[in-house]
Design a protein around this motif. Structure first.
Motif, PDB file in Angstrom:
ATOM      1  N   SER A 100      70.359  96.528  17.279  1.00 44.23           N
ATOM      2  CA  SER A 100      69.350  97.435  17.828  1.00 44.23           C
ATOM      3  C   SER A 100      68.355  96.641  18.655  1.00 44.23           C
ATOM      4  O   SER A 100      67.789  95.655  18.182  1.00 44.23           O
ATOM      5  N   THR A 102      64.985  97.472  21.108  1.00 45.25           N
ATOM      6  CA  THR A 102      64.017  98.435  21.638  1.00 45.25           C
ATOM      7  C   THR A 102      63.123  97.679  22.604  1.00 45.25           C
ATOM      8  O   THR A 102      62.452  96.724  22.215  1.00 45.25           O
ATOM      9  N   SER A 111      65.853 102.257  23.951  1.00 43.31           N
ATOM     10  CA  SER A 111      66.487 101.823  22.704  1.00 43.31           C
ATOM     11  C   SER A 111      67.983 101.755  22.935  1.00 43.31           C
ATOM     12  O   SER A 111      68.588 102.725  23.388  1.00 43.31           O
TER      13      SER A 111
END
Length: 127
Positions: A100, A102, A111
């Protein structure tokens, strides 16, 4: 750069394949695919609080950079993860084979979640 603010989802790519790979039911995927979620981020130094409102569902995650924290995934699962800052505008973590990232650029929050060869991208604008 401060991440603090409210951001509304503008667009997303590969929502359905990513959610299927995460184990969400077809019913939940269909209900969630058109929801324009709002993310509120409060940053206080290295401490972050994310509140994501998607229709009637509200999810909150709090963490301190570099420290293991318990988080809730999009699928509603509780996991432990360590979030790190890259540069001054990127939050990065890996959990359950998902990477992940962001990233904040001006008023745009992007994101990107990668699971195997599926890349799920969401773009939100500050409101």
């Amino acid at each position: 750069m401060s991440f603090s603010g409210k951001y509304q989802l503008q667009s997303q790519e590969n929502f359905e394949p990513f959610m299927k790979a995460m184990g969400l039911s077809e019913d939940l995927i269909q209900k969630g695919k058109d929801v324009k979620e709002v993310s509120e981020i409060v940053q206080n130094g290295k401490h972050f609080k994310f509140t994501i409102t998607a229709g009637p569902r509200v999810m909150q995650n709090e963490f301190t950079l570099g420290e293991e924290s318990e988080m809730e995934t999009i699928a509603g699962e509780k996991i432990k993860a360590v979030i790190n800052m890259e540069g001054n505008n990127k939050l990065v973590t890996t959990f359950k084979n998902v990477k992940s990232v962001t990233e904040l650029n001006g008023d745009t929050l992007t994101s990107t979640l990668t699971l195997g060869d599926i890349v799920f991208k969401r773009i939100s604008k500050r409101i």
